[in-house]
Design a protein around this motif. Sequence first.
Motif, mmCIF file in Angstrom:
data_model
loop_
_atom_site.group_PDB
_atom_site.id
_atom_site.type_symbol
_atom_site.label_atom_id
_atom_site.label_comp_id
_atom_site.label_asym_id
_atom_site.label_seq_id
_atom_site.Cartn_x
_atom_site.Cartn_y
_atom_site.Cartn_z
ATOM 1 N N TYR A 1 28.137 92.273 -9.825
ATOM 2 C CA TYR A 1 28.875 91.029 -9.673
ATOM 3 C C TYR A 1 28.397 90.321 -8.414
ATOM 4 C CZ TYR A 1 32.087 92.496 -13.310
ATOM 5 O OH TYR A 1 32.627 92.867 -14.507
ATOM 6 N N GLN A 2 28.428 88.981 -8.477
ATOM 7 C CA GLN A 2 28.040 88.193 -7.325
ATOM 8 C C GLN A 2 29.252 87.439 -6.795
ATOM 9 O OE1 GLN A 2 27.697 86.799 -10.241
ATOM 10 N NE2 GLN A 2 28.355 84.691 -10.011
ATOM 11 N N GLY A 3 29.177 87.029 -5.530
ATOM 12 C CA GLY A 3 30.278 86.313 -4.906
ATOM 13 C C GLY A 3 30.040 84.819 -4.890
ATOM 14 N N ASP A 4 30.886 84.132 -4.096
ATOM 15 C CA ASP A 4 30.765 82.678 -3.963
ATOM 16 C C ASP A 4 29.607 82.370 -3.014
ATOM 17 O OD1 ASP A 4 32.993 82.735 -5.452
ATOM 18 O OD2 ASP A 4 34.383 82.149 -3.883
ATOM 19 N N GLU A 5 28.573 81.757 -3.548
ATOM 20 C CA GLU A 5 27.423 81.429 -2.716
ATOM 21 C C GLU A 5 26.544 80.409 -3.443
ATOM 22 O OE1 GLU A 5 25.007 84.839 -2.154
ATOM 23 O OE2 GLU A 5 25.077 85.461 -4.241
ATOM 24 N N ILE A 6 25.655 79.814 -2.687
ATOM 25 C CA ILE A 6 24.683 78.869 -3.233
ATOM 26 C C ILE A 6 23.377 79.628 -3.435
ATOM 27 C CG2 ILE A 6 23.398 76.753 -2.820
ATOM 28 C CD1 ILE A 6 25.714 75.759 -1.157
ATOM 29 N N VAL A 7 22.884 79.646 -4.661
ATOM 30 C CA VAL A 7 21.697 80.431 -4.988
ATOM 31 C C VAL A 7 20.614 79.519 -5.552
ATOM 32 C CG1 VAL A 7 22.976 82.566 -5.384
ATOM 33 C CG2 VAL A 7 22.667 80.957 -7.252
ATOM 34 N N GLU A 8 19.384 79.946 -5.335
ATOM 35 C CA GLU A 8 18.225 79.238 -5.859
ATOM 36 C C GLU A 8 17.840 79.825 -7.221
ATOM 37 O OE1 GLU A 8 16.825 76.651 -4.549
ATOM 38 O OE2 GLU A 8 17.893 76.622 -2.633
ATOM 39 N N PRO A 9 17.080 79.083 -8.033
ATOM 40 C CA PRO A 9 16.712 79.581 -9.370
ATOM 41 C C PRO A 9 15.862 80.843 -9.328
ATOM 42 C CG PRO A 9 16.369 77.211 -9.203
ATOM 43 C CD PRO A 9 16.657 77.689 -7.825
ATOM 44 N N ASN A 10 14.783 80.791 -8.551
ATOM 45 C CA ASN A 10 13.862 81.941 -8.467
ATOM 46 C C ASN A 10 13.395 82.397 -9.851
ATOM 47 O OD1 ASN A 10 14.058 82.034 -5.635
ATOM 48 N ND2 ASN A 10 15.890 83.308 -5.741
ATOM 49 N N CYS A 11 13.028 81.446 -10.693
ATOM 50 C CA CYS A 11 12.524 81.762 -12.030
ATOM 51 C C CYS A 11 11.672 80.576 -12.507
ATOM 52 C CB CYS A 11 13.666 82.034 -13.012
ATOM 53 S SG CYS A 11 14.702 80.593 -13.350
ATOM 54 N N ASP A 12 11.039 80.735 -13.657
ATOM 55 C CA ASP A 12 10.178 79.698 -14.223
ATOM 56 C C ASP A 12 10.858 78.900 -15.325
ATOM 57 O OD1 ASP A 12 8.154 80.544 -12.537
ATOM 58 O OD2 ASP A 12 7.373 81.993 -14.001
ATOM 59 N N LEU A 13 12.148 79.071 -15.517
ATOM 60 C CA LEU A 13 12.853 78.339 -16.566
ATOM 61 C C LEU A 13 12.939 76.861 -16.180
ATOM 62 C CD1 LEU A 13 14.310 78.837 -19.267
ATOM 63 C CD2 LEU A 13 16.456 78.962 -17.967
ATOM 64 N N ARG A 14 12.488 75.996 -17.094
ATOM 65 C CA ARG A 14 12.424 74.559 -16.782
ATOM 66 C C ARG A 14 13.806 74.007 -16.428
ATOM 67 N NH1 ARG A 14 13.601 70.238 -19.698
ATOM 68 N NH2 ARG A 14 13.921 71.568 -21.540
ATOM 69 N N GLU A 15 14.828 74.379 -17.194
ATOM 70 C CA GLU A 15 16.156 73.845 -16.948
ATOM 71 C C GLU A 15 16.663 74.221 -15.555
ATOM 72 O OE1 GLU A 15 15.126 75.324 -19.541
ATOM 73 O OE2 GLU A 15 15.907 74.474 -21.417
ATOM 74 N N ALA A 16 16.365 75.440 -15.113
ATOM 75 C CA ALA A 16 16.822 75.892 -13.804
ATOM 76 C C ALA A 16 16.021 75.247 -12.683
ATOM 77 C CB ALA A 16 16.738 77.423 -13.713
ATOM 78 N N ARG A 17 14.693 75.128 -12.866
ATOM 79 C CA ARG A 17 13.876 74.521 -11.815
ATOM 80 C C ARG A 17 14.229 73.058 -11.621
ATOM 81 N NH1 ARG A 17 9.238 73.806 -13.140
ATOM 82 N NH2 ARG A 17 9.018 74.747 -15.226
ATOM 83 N N GLN A 18 14.548 72.329 -12.663
ATOM 84 C CA GLN A 18 14.955 70.929 -12.529
ATOM 85 C C GLN A 18 16.313 70.794 -11.847
ATOM 86 O OE1 GLN A 18 14.818 69.287 -16.484
ATOM 87 N NE2 GLN A 18 12.592 69.059 -16.472
ATOM 88 N N ALA A 19 17.205 71.767 -12.048
ATOM 89 C CA ALA A 19 18.532 71.698 -11.443
ATOM 90 C C ALA A 19 18.515 72.100 -9.977
ATOM 91 C CB ALA A 19 19.503 72.590 -12.219
ATOM 92 N N GLY A 20 17.671 73.048 -9.611
ATOM 93 C CA GLY A 20 17.641 73.513 -8.234
ATOM 94 C C GLY A 20 18.781 74.461 -7.941
ATOM 95 N N ALA A 21 19.230 74.476 -6.682
ATOM 96 C CA ALA A 21 20.285 75.394 -6.246
ATOM 97 C C ALA A 21 21.624 74.990 -6.849
ATOM 98 C CB ALA A 21 20.376 75.408 -4.723
ATOM 99 N N ILE A 22 22.447 76.002 -7.155
ATOM 100 C CA ILE A 22 23.784 75.763 -7.695
ATOM 101 C C ILE A 22 24.782 76.601 -6.909
ATOM 102 C CG2 ILE A 22 22.930 75.258 -10.010
ATOM 103 C CD1 ILE A 22 23.938 78.049 -10.826
ATOM 104 N N GLN A 23 26.048 76.224 -7.036
ATOM 105 C CA GLN A 23 27.138 76.980 -6.419
ATOM 106 C C GLN A 23 27.695 77.963 -7.434
ATOM 107 O OE1 GLN A 23 28.729 76.791 -3.225
ATOM 108 N NE2 GLN A 23 29.777 78.602 -3.985
ATOM 109 N N THR A 24 27.558 79.253 -7.162
ATOM 110 C CA THR A 24 28.087 80.269 -8.068
ATOM 111 C C THR A 24 29.411 80.794 -7.534
ATOM 112 O OG1 THR A 24 26.919 82.051 -6.926
ATOM 113 C CG2 THR A 24 25.787 80.965 -8.749
#
Length: 379
Positions: free
Chosen positions: A133-156
Amino acid sequence: MTTSTATSPRLRDRWRTWAWILAALAGIVVTALLVTKSPRPEGYLDPEAVTQRGGHALAQLLHDRGVTVTRATTIDEVRAATRPASQLMVLDNGNISDEILDALAELPGDRLLLTPYSDTRERLASQVRITSYQGDEIVEPNCDLREARQAGAIQTFIGPTYTFTNPGPGQTSCYGGTLVRYQDGNRTITVLSDETPLTNLQLAKQGNAALAMNLAGRSTHLVWYVPEKPKVGSSAQPKSMGDLIPDQVSMAVWQLCIVVLLLAIWRGRRLGPVVAEKLPVVVRASETTEGRGRLYRSRRARDLASESLREAARYRVVHCLGLPVDESPQVVTNTISQRIGRNPTEIHHVLFGPVPSDDQQLTALVQQLDIIERQVRDS
């Protein structure tokens, strides 16, 4: 002066009565407006819900982008709307039965699963399992998925992270396992462990809107499935929090329980048996009063003693006369004078006078207070 003061409480009581009546009328009007207003869905991540927890903002963005969003709450509506070229987005809110899962597994098209429970994940995304499980944090995509790279960092937010049961080609993991995708034949299956960024409240933060639009807008037709609550007599079973717990956590919990039990046994044997203790000595109220009086006398605190006696006598007299506790001294004095027929100046001197200069004056004050209280009570 006595007459005007006596009428003011009645005026205040009247104003309080009218205030309650006006408040009740206002409440009735507001309730009538709310009842007559056409209701809107308020479910969690409902595409028509405009509340903070709804999903209307995402549905509107997809509509502006040219994506047709079909809201479905039953499996029959999902069957009627699903096409091979459409994408099915499933919000697992705990209202999905085994029969519904079997029907969803047979439908064509891509799948987007939002925080699926274990049984939903096993039926609709069998190659994905929970790791941690992950906590509340801002994470980067760190992958080659186009949808994730276009979105950039998100708040999880707090939620599970996924990995693949059998790692192989065509599998992608982003945001530390929060988002995973793999190919199952001609079908693309995407699993998002945290659906909170899709809500109206969180959509505008970080890259949440871009990620939500990219994931939900892969096809020109999105079937947004928000399962309705099961009716009475249906076979749907409520889901528990245990479905989200990884298998290896259960063993750790059992080990902790055993440790706590052994620690409790060890401490219990060390402290010995429970010893019965006698009740404390009961002190009579008269002894407490005498002790307080002796303490005042030893410190020559005639000011505190006289004020305590006067305050107690005033409270009993005012309560007997039916006056407010915080009534002014002049009103209390005049009311007592009219009640027992004594001089107001003498009564005011007894109840609100100066501090006695010696013990004899203090004793006389006690006697005068007792006489006034008895006269008021017997009048």
